[in-house]
Design an enzyme around this catalytic site. Sequence first.
Site, mmCIF file in Angstrom:
data_model
loop_
_atom_site.group_PDB
_atom_site.id
_atom_site.type_symbol
_atom_site.label_atom_id
_atom_site.label_comp_id
_atom_site.label_asym_id
_atom_site.label_seq_id
_atom_site.Cartn_x
_atom_site.Cartn_y
_atom_site.Cartn_z
ATOM 1 N N SER A 172 0.771 -1.213 0.244
ATOM 2 C CA SER A 172 0.139 -0.037 0.033
ATOM 3 C C SER A 172 0.804 1.292 -0.341
ATOM 4 O O SER A 172 0.431 2.353 -0.197
ATOM 5 C CB SER A 172 -0.775 0.032 1.064
ATOM 6 O OG SER A 172 -0.123 -0.098 2.472
ATOM 7 N N GLU A 212 -9.517 -9.514 3.710
ATOM 8 C CA GLU A 212 -9.783 -8.209 3.456
ATOM 9 C C GLU A 212 -11.208 -8.142 2.817
ATOM 10 O O GLU A 212 -11.417 -8.718 1.815
ATOM 11 C CB GLU A 212 -8.552 -7.640 2.334
ATOM 12 C CG GLU A 212 -8.934 -6.208 2.109
ATOM 13 C CD GLU A 212 -7.575 -5.439 1.267
ATOM 14 O OE1 GLU A 212 -6.463 -5.741 1.673
ATOM 15 O OE2 GLU A 212 -8.112 -4.101 1.095
HETATM 16 O O1 KIV Z 1 -0.362 -3.339 1.622
HETATM 17 C C1 KIV Z 1 -1.204 -3.364 2.510
HETATM 18 O O2 KIV Z 1 -1.081 -2.421 3.343
HETATM 19 C C2 KIV Z 1 -1.959 -4.377 3.073
HETATM 20 C C3 KIV Z 1 -2.869 -4.293 4.135
HETATM 21 C C4 KIV Z 1 -4.041 -3.665 3.707
HETATM 22 C C5 KIV Z 1 -3.409 -5.595 4.388
HETATM 23 O O3 KIV Z 1 -1.900 -5.475 2.267
#
Ligand code: KIV
Length: 283
Positions: free
Chosen positions: A48, A185
């Site tokens: 992310s 998720e």
């Molecule tokens: O990349 C990320 O932050 C994630 C979380 C949302 C679990 O995979």
Amino acid sequence: MILPRITVRDIKAMKRRGEKIVMLTAYDYSTARILDEAGIHILLVGDSLGMVVLGYESTIPVTMDEMLPHVKAVARGAKRAHVVADMPFMSYQTGPEEALRNAARFLKEGGAQSVKLEGGQEVAEIVHRLTLAGIPVMGHLGLTPQSIHQLGGYHVRGKTKEQAAKLIADAIALEEAGAYSIVLESVPAPLARVITQRLHIPTIGIGAGPWCDGQVQVIHDILGLYPDFVPRHAKQYLRLGDLIRQAVTSYAREVAEGTFPGSEHSHSMDEETLAEVLALVGR
Ligand code: KIV
């Protein structure tokens, strides 16, 4: 007193004891230190970061080279928390050899203690190979952002009978392959509860209701630091973006007015020394 590092054994034991697992994303040293000191059990260097730190529209463009410096920074800041590095798109889907090479880099160079990857039965063989090599793996099911073009959007997964049955089968496949926990998720809460009850390993939910063994959030979402989008599952505990805007506006005003820096933020030099310096340089 320095407490020992939280291991995958500890994380699995927390499920057995009925203790909730608390996980947050972190991307830099300073934040990692604060989260570690606050007692957060797991710090996820999520891909992310592509969106909230690097400004991409999705997590698809993120590369190993972009992830590694952030994994290193978080690992330097986290003394007790377990650090998980997220395997970026196409760093493992291409096969076990490349998955092993990349996951090993996160442990050897990055200083992480485990890796996370997205997918179910289709990545079970890769999960198995990584765990055999001594690399603990966290799975990720439900809304898997790396498959966004295949899924057709950021929607809840597992609402139809077929999707729900596949999610249960995927979770069991990951557990059997050796995963030590699974992120769920954007999954209906009752389905997440069934999966949580079926598995021996912990589930960590994000938009998957209260019955998972733990919860994870993107730190920017709970601090109010990502202006583009606030997911429904995120609770804003703070509006840090607004606080930063207020602070830097005050700073800009004071610089413009000449009231910052004041004497308390400046280093002094006595007039005599200054006069000697000027004499030295011939003025
Ligand atoms: O990349 C990320 O932050 C994630 C979380 C949302 C679990 O995979």
